[in-house]
Design an enzyme around this catalytic site. Structure first.
Site, PDB file in Angstrom:
ATOM      1  N   GLY A 131       3.382 -10.754   6.018  1.00  0.00           N
ATOM      2  CA  GLY A 131       2.308 -12.230   4.719  1.00  0.00           C
ATOM      3  C   GLY A 131       2.247 -11.549   3.932  1.00  0.00           C
ATOM      4  N   SER A 133       3.884 -11.931  -0.150  1.00  0.00           N
ATOM      5  CA  SER A 133       3.851 -12.448  -0.876  1.00  0.00           C
ATOM      6  C   SER A 133       3.567 -14.167  -1.320  1.00  0.00           C
ATOM      7  CB  SER A 133       5.377 -12.364  -1.853  1.00  0.00           C
ATOM      8  OG  SER A 133       5.834 -11.642  -1.175  1.00  0.00           O
ATOM      9  N   GLU A 249       7.202   0.928   4.301  1.00  0.00           N
ATOM     10  CA  GLU A 249       8.159  -0.210   4.071  1.00  0.00           C
ATOM     11  C   GLU A 249       8.874   0.549   3.437  1.00  0.00           C
ATOM     12  OE1 GLU A 249       6.389  -3.852   2.955  1.00  0.00           O
ATOM     13  OE2 GLU A 249       8.971  -4.700   2.251  1.00  0.00           O
ATOM     14  N   GLU A 371      11.051  -3.167 -11.785  1.00  0.00           N
ATOM     15  CA  GLU A 371      10.029  -2.611 -12.726  1.00  0.00           C
ATOM     16  C   GLU A 371       8.805  -2.362 -12.284  1.00  0.00           C
ATOM     17  OE1 GLU A 371      11.758  -5.761 -12.569  1.00  0.00           O
ATOM     18  OE2 GLU A 371      13.325  -5.676 -14.537  1.00  0.00           O
TER      19      GLU A 371
HETATM   20  C1  LIG Z   1      15.143  -9.926   0.369  1.00  0.00           C
HETATM   21  C2  LIG Z   1      13.955 -10.825   0.116  1.00  0.00           C
HETATM   22  C3  LIG Z   1      12.738 -10.583   1.420  1.00  0.00           C
HETATM   23  C4  LIG Z   1      11.387 -10.516   0.855  1.00  0.00           C
HETATM   24  N1  LIG Z   1      10.903 -10.182   2.120  1.00  0.00           N
HETATM   25  C5  LIG Z   1       9.380 -10.631   2.140  1.00  0.00           C
HETATM   26  C6  LIG Z   1       8.886 -11.151   3.371  1.00  0.00           C
HETATM   27  O1  LIG Z   1       9.051 -10.597   4.440  1.00  0.00           O
HETATM   28  N2  LIG Z   1       7.712 -10.952   2.861  1.00  0.00           N
HETATM   29  C7  LIG Z   1       6.972 -10.674   1.785  1.00  0.00           C
HETATM   30  O2  LIG Z   1       5.586 -10.899   1.505  1.00  0.00           O
HETATM   31  N3  LIG Z   1       7.503 -10.890   0.680  1.00  0.00           N
HETATM   32  C8  LIG Z   1       9.097 -10.840   1.299  1.00  0.00           C
HETATM   33  N4  LIG Z   1       9.460 -11.047  -0.122  1.00  0.00           N
HETATM   34  C9  LIG Z   1       9.296 -10.982  -1.434  1.00  0.00           C
HETATM   35  C10 LIG Z   1       9.411  -9.679  -2.663  1.00  0.00           C
HETATM   36  O3  LIG Z   1       8.307  -8.336  -2.028  1.00  0.00           O
HETATM   37  C11 LIG Z   1       8.812 -10.367  -3.718  1.00  0.00           C
HETATM   38  O4  LIG Z   1       9.984 -11.031  -4.432  1.00  0.00           O
HETATM   39  C12 LIG Z   1       8.714  -9.265  -4.904  1.00  0.00           C
HETATM   40  O5  LIG Z   1       7.351  -8.853  -4.533  1.00  0.00           O
HETATM   41  C13 LIG Z   1       8.669  -9.632  -6.465  1.00  0.00           C
HETATM   42  O6  LIG Z   1       7.427 -11.248  -6.802  1.00  0.00           O
HETATM   43  P1  LIG Z   1       8.052 -12.310  -7.577  1.00  0.00           P
HETATM   44  O7  LIG Z   1       9.370 -12.827  -6.307  1.00  0.00           O
HETATM   45  O8  LIG Z   1       6.962 -13.151  -7.290  1.00  0.00           O
HETATM   46  O9  LIG Z   1       8.381 -12.033  -8.831  1.00  0.00           O
HETATM   47  P2  LIG Z   1       7.543 -11.730 -10.253  1.00  0.00           P
HETATM   48  O10 LIG Z   1       6.538 -10.821  -9.943  1.00  0.00           O
HETATM   49  O11 LIG Z   1       6.756 -13.176 -10.237  1.00  0.00           O
HETATM   50  O12 LIG Z   1       8.602 -10.953 -10.763  1.00  0.00           O
HETATM   51  C14 LIG Z   1       9.516 -11.482 -11.645  1.00  0.00           C
HETATM   52  C15 LIG Z   1      10.059 -10.318 -12.224  1.00  0.00           C
HETATM   53  O13 LIG Z   1       8.924  -9.994 -13.464  1.00  0.00           O
HETATM   54  C16 LIG Z   1       9.029  -8.699 -12.989  1.00  0.00           C
HETATM   55  N5  LIG Z   1       7.188  -7.759 -13.845  1.00  0.00           N
HETATM   56  C17 LIG Z   1       6.259  -8.204 -12.455  1.00  0.00           C
HETATM   57  N6  LIG Z   1       4.889  -8.490 -13.113  1.00  0.00           N
HETATM   58  C18 LIG Z   1       5.514  -7.199 -13.831  1.00  0.00           C
HETATM   59  C19 LIG Z   1       4.892  -6.564 -14.890  1.00  0.00           C
HETATM   60  N7  LIG Z   1       3.723  -5.647 -14.284  1.00  0.00           N
HETATM   61  N8  LIG Z   1       5.510  -5.311 -15.562  1.00  0.00           N
HETATM   62  C20 LIG Z   1       6.977  -5.110 -15.568  1.00  0.00           C
HETATM   63  N9  LIG Z   1       7.573  -6.184 -14.753  1.00  0.00           N
HETATM   64  C21 LIG Z   1       7.012  -7.093 -14.125  1.00  0.00           C
HETATM   65  C22 LIG Z   1       9.383  -8.033 -11.932  1.00  0.00           C
HETATM   66  O14 LIG Z   1      10.110  -7.048 -11.505  1.00  0.00           O
HETATM   67  C23 LIG Z   1      10.778  -9.844 -12.023  1.00  0.00           C
HETATM   68  O15 LIG Z   1      11.648  -8.644 -12.278  1.00  0.00           O
HETATM   69  C24 LIG Z   1      11.395 -10.058   0.448  1.00  0.00           C
HETATM   70  C25 LIG Z   1      11.622 -10.673  -1.465  1.00  0.00           C
HETATM   71  C26 LIG Z   1      13.305 -10.517  -0.983  1.00  0.00           C
HETATM   72  C27 LIG Z   1      14.272 -11.070  -2.335  1.00  0.00           C
END
Ligand SMILES: Cc1cc2nc3c(=O)[nH]c(=O)nc-3n(C[C@H](O)[C@H](O)[C@H](O)COP(=O)(O)OP(=O)(O)OC[C@H]3O[C@@H](n4cnc5c(N)ncnc54)[C@H](O)[C@@H]3O)c2cc1C
Length: 384
Positions: A131, A133, A249, A371
């Protein structure tokens, strides 16, 4: 450049024996699985298989015996993980518990938490989800808004987690949330709580991925009461703990073996009449795989030696995601459609390719985006 040395782990003949033992176990338990099942890799779920892994001593391997574990080394655990992944074993239900939640509880949990949970993890009967994101905080974990308000005897939780893999199948979540008043320290004030997902006030709603599968979820907390004993480690010390959890992880062989079945099926499909391009591409992919494996084993060796190889682990995760994403695309261009040249297993190649093409985009998001990982590597190298 000392900080990015990838020293090979010491050779240990006992590991080869363990490897043989795991292969025999896998032949017995999942020998009949088709490649279309194997490509699901660590997203494949099978409760009976998880229990069989527990009975064979392949879960909680590094936990002490008093918590149901087996007191084995990180390298032994690595060998078992690698064999499971290479075989495409359905490890999904127990994967998170065995990989990170169990070790987190072993390191920071209370004695009561360890005694209650770890034996069930080692038996393959207790599943966890992560838990971290939230709808408005993924990469920027410090911006998490879910709050566990300290009250008499425990906490009251409100907030929403998202993309929570297997929350609908898990018994527990390790929740990252705020417990303290806001301060100037963005990383302060957070804690980790052990959440029994059957607690009233928790709603788990499915999110279907682009392949149409239900793998992750939205999990909402509305006035959820948990006891004080749910706290893991130090109140307000959650940031350092969660960073340690992310190292578990990101460091394993699952970060480059997710599409391994594509490589094996590609070799079968191209074997009868390989083009020059196919020979070159398969040779190059194999060289990449061998290099990644060497780097990943090095990280396991460093972890076993008690070092902190988080920079090396981040590099392996980033390069591994590139490899496992490139593989289906290279295979699709080399052999767009087909089965094995020997006429056996027609449809296997197509099944693994279909699955891998639809799932590969997520590999560079889950566990930290490309990134973000590259930012960590740059910082580790002193470039930012
Ligand atoms: C298959 C899958 C399973 C997952 N399972 C889990 C889970 O079990 N538990 C959990 O907690 N989460 C889980 N996640 C979530 C995952 O950890 C997040 O999707 C990830 O951390 C990115 O967060 P976001 O989707 O909010 O994207 P954002 O953080 O909004 O990012 C969007 C884009 O902006 C870029 N970006 C953001 N900040 C920066 C920066 N400072 N510099 C440069 N670029 C940047 C990112 O690289 C990305 O391309 C899962 C995701 C997937 C795809």
């Amino acid at each position: 450049m000392d900080q990015i040395a990838f020293a090979p782990p010491a050779d240990d003949p006992a590991l080869s024996e363990l490897r043989r033992e795991v292969r025999a176990f896998l032949a017995e338990t999942i020998g009949s699985h088709r490649p279309g099942q194997r490509i699901r890799s660590w997203m494949g779920n099978d409760a009976a298989f998880s229990r069989a892994c527990g009975a064979a001593g392949y879960l909680g391997m590094t936990f002490p015996a008093r918590y149901g574990g087996h007191g084995r080394t990180a390298m032994e655990r690595y060998v078992v993980s690698e064999e499971m992944l290479a075989a495409g074993a359905p490890v999904g239900l127990h994967w998170i518990a065995d990989r990170q939640s169990g070790p987190l509880l072993l390191q920071y949990g209370t004695e009561a938490q360890r005694q209650e949970i770890l034996p069930k993890v080692a038996a393959g009967e207790c599943y966890f989800c992560i838990g971290m994101s939230e709808p408005d905080s993924g990469s920027d974990l410090a911006a998490a808004r879910t709050r566990a308000e300290p009250v008499e005897g425990g906490f009251v939780i409100n907030g929403t987690k998202v993309w929570t893999t297997n929350a609908h199948l898990a018994h527990y979540m390790i929740l990252f949330c705020k417990t303290e008043a806001a301060s100037d320290d963005r990383h302060g004030g957070a804690s980790q709580l052990l959440i029994d997902l059957a607690t009233p006030g928790i709603t788990i709603s499915p999110i279907h991925n682009m392949a149409g599968a239900h793998e992750f979820n939205e999990v909402s907390f509305r006035d959820v009461h948990v006891p004080a004993g749910a706290l893991i480690g130090t109140r307000g010390g959650g940031w350092a703990q969660v960073m340690g959890e992310l190292a578990f992880e990101r460091s394993g062989p699952e970060r480059f073996l997710s599409t391994f079945a594509v490589l094996t099926e590609l070799i079968h499909a191209a074997a009868a009449d390989p083009s020059r391009e196919a020979k070159v591409a398969i040779g190059r992919l194999t060289a990449h795989l061998v290099t990644l494996r060497r780097m990943s084993r090095s990280v396991a060796g460093l972890l076993q030696a008690g070092e902190n190889p988080s920079l090396q682990a981040t590099i392996v995760k980033d390069l591994g995601a590139v490899f496992e994403q490139d593989l289906p695309e290279i295979a699709r261009l080399l052999v767009p459609r087909g089965g094995r040249g020997d006429g056996q297993g027609q449809g296997d190649y197509q099944a693994v390719l279909d699955y891998a093409v639809l799932h590969a985009p997520s590999f560079s998001l889950r566990g930290g985006t490309r990134e973000i990982l590259r930012g960590i590597i740059a910082r580790g190298l002193g470039l930012r």
